[in-house]
Design a protein around this motif. Structure first.
Motif, PDB file in Angstrom:
ATOM      1  N   PHE A   1      44.292  34.904  44.035  1.00 14.52           N
ATOM      2  CA  PHE A   1      43.362  35.945  44.491  1.00 14.52           C
ATOM      3  C   PHE A   1      43.797  36.518  45.839  1.00 14.52           C
ATOM      4  O   PHE A   1      43.416  37.646  46.185  1.00 14.52           O
ATOM      5  CB  PHE A   1      41.941  35.381  44.620  1.00 14.52           C
ATOM      6  CG  PHE A   1      41.252  35.124  43.314  1.00 14.52           C
ATOM      7  CD1 PHE A   1      41.022  36.150  42.429  1.00 14.52           C
ATOM      8  CD2 PHE A   1      40.821  33.848  42.987  1.00 14.52           C
ATOM      9  CE1 PHE A   1      40.364  35.921  41.231  1.00 14.52           C
ATOM     10  CE2 PHE A   1      40.163  33.601  41.797  1.00 14.52           C
ATOM     11  CZ  PHE A   1      39.940  34.646  40.905  1.00 14.52           C
TER      12      PHE A   1
ATOM     13  N   LEU B   1      40.808  35.469  37.099  1.00 15.70           N
ATOM     14  CA  LEU B   1      39.777  34.478  36.779  1.00 15.70           C
ATOM     15  C   LEU B   1      39.870  34.064  35.308  1.00 15.70           C
ATOM     16  O   LEU B   1      39.770  32.860  34.993  1.00 15.70           O
ATOM     17  CB  LEU B   1      38.392  35.052  37.084  1.00 15.70           C
ATOM     18  CG  LEU B   1      37.214  34.130  36.752  1.00 15.70           C
ATOM     19  CD1 LEU B   1      37.316  32.815  37.537  1.00 15.70           C
ATOM     20  CD2 LEU B   1      35.887  34.826  37.044  1.00 15.70           C
TER      21      LEU B   1
ATOM     22  N   LEU C   1      33.122  28.295  41.116  1.00 13.55           N
ATOM     23  CA  LEU C   1      32.973  28.002  39.685  1.00 13.55           C
ATOM     24  C   LEU C   1      34.077  27.068  39.200  1.00 13.55           C
ATOM     25  O   LEU C   1      33.810  26.100  38.461  1.00 13.55           O
ATOM     26  CB  LEU C   1      32.977  29.305  38.891  1.00 13.55           C
ATOM     27  CG  LEU C   1      32.984  29.181  37.359  1.00 13.55           C
ATOM     28  CD1 LEU C   1      31.706  28.480  36.874  1.00 13.55           C
ATOM     29  CD2 LEU C   1      33.124  30.561  36.707  1.00 13.55           C
ATOM     30  N   LEU C   2      35.307  27.329  39.614  1.00 14.57           N
ATOM     31  CA  LEU C   2      36.422  26.463  39.232  1.00 14.57           C
ATOM     32  C   LEU C   2      36.252  25.057  39.813  1.00 14.57           C
ATOM     33  O   LEU C   2      36.616  24.053  39.171  1.00 14.57           O
ATOM     34  CB  LEU C   2      37.744  27.075  39.708  1.00 14.57           C
ATOM     35  CG  LEU C   2      38.151  28.394  39.027  1.00 14.57           C
ATOM     36  CD1 LEU C   2      39.344  29.010  39.743  1.00 14.57           C
ATOM     37  CD2 LEU C   2      38.467  28.171  37.553  1.00 14.57           C
TER      38      LEU C   2
ATOM     39  N   SER D   1      44.096  29.268  42.163  1.00 16.09           N
ATOM     40  CA  SER D   1      43.233  30.410  42.500  1.00 16.09           C
ATOM     41  C   SER D   1      43.662  31.103  43.787  1.00 16.09           C
ATOM     42  O   SER D   1      43.113  32.150  44.152  1.00 16.09           O
ATOM     43  CB  SER D   1      41.769  29.960  42.591  1.00 16.09           C
ATOM     44  OG  SER D   1      41.582  29.072  43.684  1.00 16.09           O
TER      45      SER D   1
ATOM     46  N   ASP E   1      41.025  40.927  39.750  1.00 14.36           N
ATOM     47  CA  ASP E   1      40.222  39.717  39.964  1.00 14.36           C
ATOM     48  C   ASP E   1      39.744  39.134  38.633  1.00 14.36           C
ATOM     49  O   ASP E   1      39.767  37.916  38.420  1.00 14.36           O
ATOM     50  CB  ASP E   1      39.024  40.038  40.856  1.00 14.36           C
ATOM     51  CG  ASP E   1      39.407  40.207  42.315  1.00 14.36           C
ATOM     52  OD1 ASP E   1      40.530  39.797  42.684  1.00 14.36           O
ATOM     53  OD2 ASP E   1      38.596  40.751  43.086  1.00 14.36           O
ATOM     54  N   ALA E   2      39.303  40.023  37.737  1.00  8.93           N
ATOM     55  CA  ALA E   2      38.805  39.545  36.436  1.00  8.93           C
ATOM     56  C   ALA E   2      39.929  38.912  35.611  1.00  8.93           C
ATOM     57  O   ALA E   2      39.728  37.870  34.963  1.00  8.93           O
ATOM     58  CB  ALA E   2      38.173  40.703  35.670  1.00  8.93           C
TER      59      ALA E   2
ATOM     60  N   ALA F   1      34.242  32.755  42.409  1.00 11.27           N
ATOM     61  CA  ALA F   1      35.087  32.309  41.300  1.00 11.27           C
ATOM     62  C   ALA F   1      35.694  30.948  41.591  1.00 11.27           C
ATOM     63  O   ALA F   1      35.751  30.066  40.709  1.00 11.27           O
ATOM     64  CB  ALA F   1      36.183  33.343  41.046  1.00 11.27           C
ATOM     65  N   SER F   2      36.149  30.730  42.831  1.00 12.89           N
ATOM     66  CA  SER F   2      36.719  29.430  43.195  1.00 12.89           C
ATOM     67  C   SER F   2      35.656  28.336  43.152  1.00 12.89           C
ATOM     68  O   SER F   2      35.940  27.186  42.769  1.00 12.89           O
ATOM     69  CB  SER F   2      37.345  29.509  44.592  1.00 12.89           C
ATOM     70  OG  SER F   2      38.446  30.392  44.595  1.00 12.89           O
TER      71      SER F   2
ATOM     72  N   ILE G   1      40.547  30.165  34.087  1.00 14.02           N
ATOM     73  CA  ILE G   1      39.590  29.425  33.266  1.00 14.02           C
ATOM     74  C   ILE G   1      40.248  28.883  31.999  1.00 14.02           C
ATOM     75  O   ILE G   1      39.862  27.837  31.473  1.00 14.02           O
ATOM     76  CB  ILE G   1      38.381  30.326  32.944  1.00 14.02           C
ATOM     77  CG1 ILE G   1      37.539  30.536  34.210  1.00 14.02           C
ATOM     78  CG2 ILE G   1      37.518  29.723  31.844  1.00 14.02           C
ATOM     79  CD1 ILE G   1      36.373  31.474  34.028  1.00 14.02           C
TER      80      ILE G   1
ATOM     81  N   GLY H   1      33.434  37.724  45.738  1.00  9.24           N
ATOM     82  CA  GLY H   1      33.701  37.450  44.330  1.00  9.24           C
ATOM     83  C   GLY H   1      34.699  36.330  44.131  1.00  9.24           C
ATOM     84  O   GLY H   1      34.527  35.467  43.253  1.00  9.24           O
ATOM     85  N   THR H   2      35.748  36.321  44.949  1.00 10.27           N
ATOM     86  CA  THR H   2      36.779  35.297  44.767  1.00 10.27           C
ATOM     87  C   THR H   2      36.297  33.917  45.229  1.00 10.27           C
ATOM     88  O   THR H   2      36.636  32.902  44.609  1.00 10.27           O
ATOM     89  CB  THR H   2      38.057  35.679  45.532  1.00 10.27           C
ATOM     90  OG1 THR H   2      37.729  35.967  46.902  1.00 10.27           O
ATOM     91  CG2 THR H   2      38.715  36.885  44.907  1.00 10.27           C
TER      92      THR H   2
END
Length: 384
Positions: free
Chosen positions: A121, A102, A150-151, A118, A98-99, A147-148, A106, A143-144
């Motif tokens: 994921f 991401l 954030l994107l 994304s 996952d890290a 992250a999405s 980014i 978490g995913t």
């Protein structure tokens, strides 16, 4: 939905169950190579983005993408060269994957495209759905989705961003992140639950003979240290006909349930307990050579309780091999229990309420019937 999730949460989880099933059917190594192939494709995709106008542009973004590609290459090599990961290693794989995904997203210059990509994921989510418990899957999904989100925020600040379309993408991806692994995990967990039930004795709740063999022959359930011995204990309740005559068959069933519970409590997870049939139970474990007689004597003693209306005692036999002698296959398991059964019957002929111990060399043709010994209540003897 909530009822389904509650039922899903209550299902038993055994990380080793599915890999062991796949191993027995020759599927584990091909599946491991497929995962390595997927990781390799994602690494190669990151490299191709350098040739695209939406790929990394600045030195920092390029460095992040290269670092993620190197990390992905290491993960790919581990899947190719190492055996199937432990539970802890699987969790670390999910966190690391996952890290890395991401970080790669980014570093992409075009934020809306990064949001679209994304969906990568989802590959990790499917792995969670197959091999990890509900808690790990929900943490991955949370978490995913974060992250999405954030994107999406980064993409929303881009010139000419279509916010409505970006939100639609996020909603669709969030649904996929959750429901795709869920749709694979729920039926798999029910299949595992059925497998547990088929391997368990319905009266006492301990394993049956089939379940015992499945557990013992699986490397993850009974790890062996160099100084360990593998010992099998056969316990047969003394005078069980008298118990049935006194308490009735329902009372006899209750006695068997209590004995099963006592054996599980006495072993406390360090041994495998099974009902072999009738009033006969089996216990097998890998334990340090210095402590195994005392450990198994304590298990034998656990059958008897002064609180019982009708006193219960047992005749027990233990057969053992060194870790170097034990081959972890059905023949060695049966050989151990066959020798332990012979010792148990010798104890019963001598009066019962005692435990005998014998070394069991490997191989079905090297068994020696031990000589009869006089009974001694709740004690054990080495048998030549």
């Amino acid at each position: 939905m909530f009822r389904l999730l509650a039922r899903w949460r209550r299902l038993p989880f055994d990380y080793a169950a599915l890999p062991e099933y796949m191993q027995r059917h020759g599927l584990l190594d091909p599946y491991r190579r497929c995962i390595a192939g997927l990781v390799a494709i994602m690494v190669a995709s990151g490299g191709l983005l350098f040739f695209s106008p939406i790929g990394p542009t600045g030195p920092l973004e390029s460095a992040v993408m290269i670092a993620c590609m190197i990390g992905g290459a290491v993960v790919c090599a581990l899947w190719l060269l190492r055996p199937w990961p432990t539970y802890r290693q699987s969790v670390l794989f999910v966190i690391g994957a996952d890290a890395l995904i991401l970080g790669a997203l980014i570093s992409i210059a075009d934020a809306p495209t990064a949001l679209t990509l994304s969906t990568a994921f989802l590959v990790v989510g499917v792995y969670c759905g197959h091999f990890l418990p509900m808690r790990a899957l929900l943490l991955h999904v949370g978490g995913t989705v974060g992250a999405s989100t954030l994107l999406l925020i980064i993409a929303a600040t881009s010139p000419g961003a279509d916010l409505a379309l970006l939100i639609v993408q996020l909603l669709v991806q969030s649904a996929l992140f959750f429901f795709m692994p869920l749709m694979s995990q729920v039926p798999l967990f029910h299949l595992r639950d059925d497998a547990y039930r088929s391997a368990a004795d319905p009266l006492t709740g301990v394993l049956n003979r089939r379940g015992l063999h499945q557990v013992v022959t699986a490397h993850s359930h009974m790890p062996l240290a160099e100084d360990d011995v593998v010992a099998a204990l056969v316990i047969d309740l003394d005078g069980f006909k008298h118990v049935n005559d006194t308490l009735g068959h329902a009372g006899g069933d209750d006695v068997l349930r209590r004995v099963g519970n006592r054996l599980r409590a006495a072993t406390d997870g360090w041994a495998v307990v099974a009902r072999l049939g009738g009033e006969e139970f089996g216990v097998i474990a890998a334990v340090p050579a210095s402590s195994f007689p005392d450990r198994f004597a304590a298990v034998h003693d656990a059958v008897h309780s002064v609180a019982d209306t009708v006193p219960i005692t047992a005749s027990s036999g233990v057969a053992w091999q060194s870790a170097a002698e034990f081959r972890r296959d059905h023949r060695d398991v049966e050989n151990l229990f066959r020798r332990a059964d012979r010792v148990m019957y010798d104890v019963k002929r001598g009066g019962g309420d005692r435990m005998g111990v014998v070394h069991c060399p490997p191989g079905p043709n090297r068994a020696v019937v031990p000589p009869a010994r006089a009974a001694h209540p709740r004690s054990y003897d080495d048998v030549a």
